[in-house]
Design an enzyme around this catalytic site. Sequence first.
Site, PDB file in Angstrom:
ATOM      1  CE1 TYR A   1       6.486  -2.009   7.251  1.00 28.18           C
ATOM      2  CE2 TYR A   1       4.690  -3.604   6.703  1.00 28.18           C
ATOM      3  CZ  TYR A   1       6.072  -3.548   7.265  1.00 28.18           C
ATOM      4  OH  TYR A   1       6.077  -4.194   7.686  1.00 28.18           O
TER       5      TYR A   1
ATOM      6  CB  SER B   1       5.267  -7.284   5.796  1.00 24.23           C
ATOM      7  OG  SER B   1       4.192  -7.528   6.339  1.00 24.23           O
TER       8      SER B   1
END
Length: 287
Positions: free
Chosen positions: A181, A168
């Site tokens: 995350y 990401s």
Amino acid sequence: MSTDEFDLREPELTAADLLVLDDEHFAPETVAIVTGAASGIGRATAVALAANGLTVVGADIDEDGLDGTVELADDVDAPGTVHPVPTDLTDEDAVEAMVDAAAEAGDLRYVANVAGMQHIASIPDFPMAKYDLLLDIMLRAPFLTAKLAMPHIRATDDGVGAIGNMSSVHGHYATQDKPAYITAKHGLTGLTRAIAAEGEGTLRGFSVSVGYVLTPLMVNQIEDTAEERGISEQEVVEDVMLGQARTKEMMTPAEVANLFVFGFSSHGKHLNGGDMLHDGGYTTTYE
């Protein structure tokens, strides 16, 4: 600008959306594992690989969602097949059974570690149970899957294969209220490089990093982010999700799936330990 200008529904995937490549290993005897295959990027990746003629083991805890992925592969007339394997990625025995099922289906060469989840909270307020769950799914499970899959890839006639990890923009930089995350995605960078270091050139590791993608996971974040930051949902879309990007639209799951197709193919043979960054300028430009 208002959120009405953004269609926040996941787009319908069609055969025309998918990258199809000519590759000697893209054939029915070749097996790819895709985790998180019941929805979003994982579903699109499973279908995209099946569209390239591969046998795909689609793993997810959501059995109904996996059935939907099988149906979608049929709808786009994919020449390959998707075999649903319900899997709890936090259960070590279940992950081992998933890899065994893939190895029994043919020559296991590819793994797409896509499964992910999100929880929005600041570090002082972050529940440790949620932290452990996120890290189990997005870092421990990819490590374990790689550990179990690498011997099978090496046992093929030429040892050619690849393990692709879904990273990401948050594997490149940090924003507030997503600490678990961000920690997991940064960890995937290390895992990717470790796979490449041990792969002897034929077994490759790579990661894929994107910005915001039109998936159920992303849509569900809007309300949570608005509440955590004390801003409107409109401001979340305009300022948080698209504010820093130069490309003012979100990616589709199919566009991300195509990056895995390329990365697994012989066209990606020099992609080893590196990251495919397609983020619309999030991490490389700054106002």
